[in-house]
Design an enzyme around this catalytic site. Structure first.
Site, mmCIF file in Angstrom:
data_model
loop_
_atom_site.group_PDB
_atom_site.id
_atom_site.type_symbol
_atom_site.label_atom_id
_atom_site.label_comp_id
_atom_site.label_asym_id
_atom_site.label_seq_id
_atom_site.Cartn_x
_atom_site.Cartn_y
_atom_site.Cartn_z
ATOM 1 N N HIS A 162 2.862 10.322 -0.059
ATOM 2 C CA HIS A 162 1.793 8.886 -0.270
ATOM 3 C C HIS A 162 2.629 8.107 0.699
ATOM 4 C CE1 HIS A 162 6.111 7.599 -1.884
ATOM 5 N NE2 HIS A 162 5.501 6.563 -1.814
ATOM 6 N N HIS A 192 3.617 5.149 1.511
ATOM 7 C CA HIS A 192 4.319 4.622 1.912
ATOM 8 C C HIS A 192 5.374 5.051 3.223
ATOM 9 C CE1 HIS A 192 4.161 2.186 -2.814
ATOM 10 N NE2 HIS A 192 3.828 1.967 -1.811
ATOM 11 N N ASP A 216 8.309 4.957 4.089
ATOM 12 C CA ASP A 216 9.560 5.873 3.630
ATOM 13 C C ASP A 216 9.453 7.077 4.002
ATOM 14 O OD1 ASP A 216 8.711 4.140 1.560
ATOM 15 O OD2 ASP A 216 10.571 5.571 0.692
ATOM 16 N N HIS A 217 7.877 7.266 3.693
ATOM 17 C CA HIS A 217 7.779 8.882 3.883
ATOM 18 C C HIS A 217 6.239 9.378 4.415
ATOM 19 C CE1 HIS A 217 9.224 9.440 -0.560
ATOM 20 N NE2 HIS A 217 9.159 7.845 -0.434
ATOM 21 N N HIS A 247 2.237 6.691 -9.601
ATOM 22 C CA HIS A 247 3.072 5.280 -8.408
ATOM 23 C C HIS A 247 1.885 4.186 -8.665
ATOM 24 C CE1 HIS A 247 6.289 4.489 -5.917
ATOM 25 N NE2 HIS A 247 5.109 4.397 -4.955
ATOM 26 N N ASP A 251 7.739 9.421 -5.291
ATOM 27 C CA ASP A 251 7.684 8.339 -5.456
ATOM 28 C C ASP A 251 7.007 8.561 -7.205
ATOM 29 O OD1 ASP A 251 9.466 8.153 -3.726
ATOM 30 O OD2 ASP A 251 8.003 5.612 -3.185
ATOM 31 N N HIS A 270 16.241 10.373 -2.435
ATOM 32 C CA HIS A 270 15.518 8.993 -2.479
ATOM 33 C C HIS A 270 16.634 7.941 -3.218
ATOM 34 C CE1 HIS A 270 12.256 6.584 -3.325
ATOM 35 N NE2 HIS A 270 11.875 6.815 -1.753
#
Length: 304
Positions: free
Chosen positions: A63, A65, A67-68, A142, A205, A263
């Protein structure tokens, strides 16, 4: 010699710490490398872990976000700078196409490598089928659209020498039997046993949902987020995440052989608590609480 291992590049969640980089995971699968969720700083973590741009054949983003996915810009530019000699395929949620384009073309650079965009949409499904594996995806739960990934090796058959001798089959005849399925009235099933293909699942997530279990089912290795500890389950549900205990129960109920927790929220200082809570949830298989730059071998095949 074939190598199947997970190289952990980063294990933090939203906020990196002095000891944990944003996400990043490279799965080495024989001669191929699949990079999952390259967060900020992934390119440098690759250097520290001994991972080259040439090792990457496929990129899977769960996805969009930061941090990914923030590391996509640097990784894509490095792939082109190093003139990787093979095409690279990128999978990511189709709803985030505009984010992918922004990251792919974040700054000026010279494109030298074929980067194939293969976004995931709807409920997911089969993304790629190669002789070595099938790559599937499943939708997760999510606040932004998120998908998990599952790699499945085809089942094969293992020849049993004692039964081959019993039926007088040797030398080139073994190959003929494998190709044709029958030789002189002896079937392949009579002198072999099924060897189940290995399975790897990657779940980031998400809240608990059907997709989590579909991906985890029967996996030899499950890499799964455990952002929160069990006492913060309400926070996990509110923000679309899992606790250590929830992740471990998924692994236990799905017959996972090796569970890799990762994570982690920056609010927790002692990673051993995640292992304690995972064991308390009843998971008794192999368990790794991930740390940056470790390598985790995929469990060896086991026979039925």
């Amino acid at each position: 010699m074939s190598v199947r291992e997970l190289v952990v590049l980063g294990t933090a969640s939203q906020v990196p710490t002095r000891h944990r980089n944003h996400n990043g995971y490279l799965l080495r699968w024989d001669g191929e490398g699949i990079l999952f969720d390259p967060g900020e700083g992934t390119q440098r973590q690759m250097l520290r872990a001994g991972v080259a741009a040439h090792d990457i054949h496929r990129i899977c983003v769960t996805h969009f976000h930061g941090d990914h996915s923030l590391g996509l810009a640097g990784v894509i530019q490095r792939i082109n700078l190093d003139q990787v000699p093979h095409p690279v395929t990128a999978h990511y949620p189709a709803s985030g196409q505009h984010f992918f384009e922004r990251l792919r073309y974040a700054t000026a650079y010279r494109e030298t490598v074929e980067l194939n965009q293969a976004p995931v949409a709807g409920a997911g499904g089969v993304l790629a089928a190669t002789p070595a594996y099938t790559l599937d995806s499943a939708k997760l739960s999510h606040p932004v659209e998120s998908y998990g990934y599952r790699l499945t090796e085809p089942d094969t058959r293992r020849m049993l020498p004692a039964l081959l001798r019993e039926h007088g089959i040797a030398g080139p005849d073994v190959g003929r039997l494998q190709r044709d399925g029958v030789l002189g009235g002896v079937t392949l099933e009579q002198v072999s046993e099924e060897r189940r293909g290995q399975r790897f699942a990657f779940v980031m997530d998400t809240r608990l949902c059907d997709g989590v279990y579909a991906l985890a089912e029967g996996s030899d290795m499950l890499v799964i987020e455990s952002t929160f500890l069990d006492e913060d389950e309400k926070l996990a549900v509110d923000h679309g995440h899992l606790t250590a205990g929830q992740a471990a129960r998924v692994a236990r109920e799905s017959g996972v052989r090796h569970l890799v927790l990762t994570h982690f929220s920056q609010r927790y200082g002692d990673p051993e608590i995640f292992e304690t809570q995972a064991r308390a949830a009843g998971f008794d298989g192999e368990l790794t609480v991930a740390q940056d730059l470790i390598r985790v071998p995929v469990p060896t095949r086991h026979h039925p």
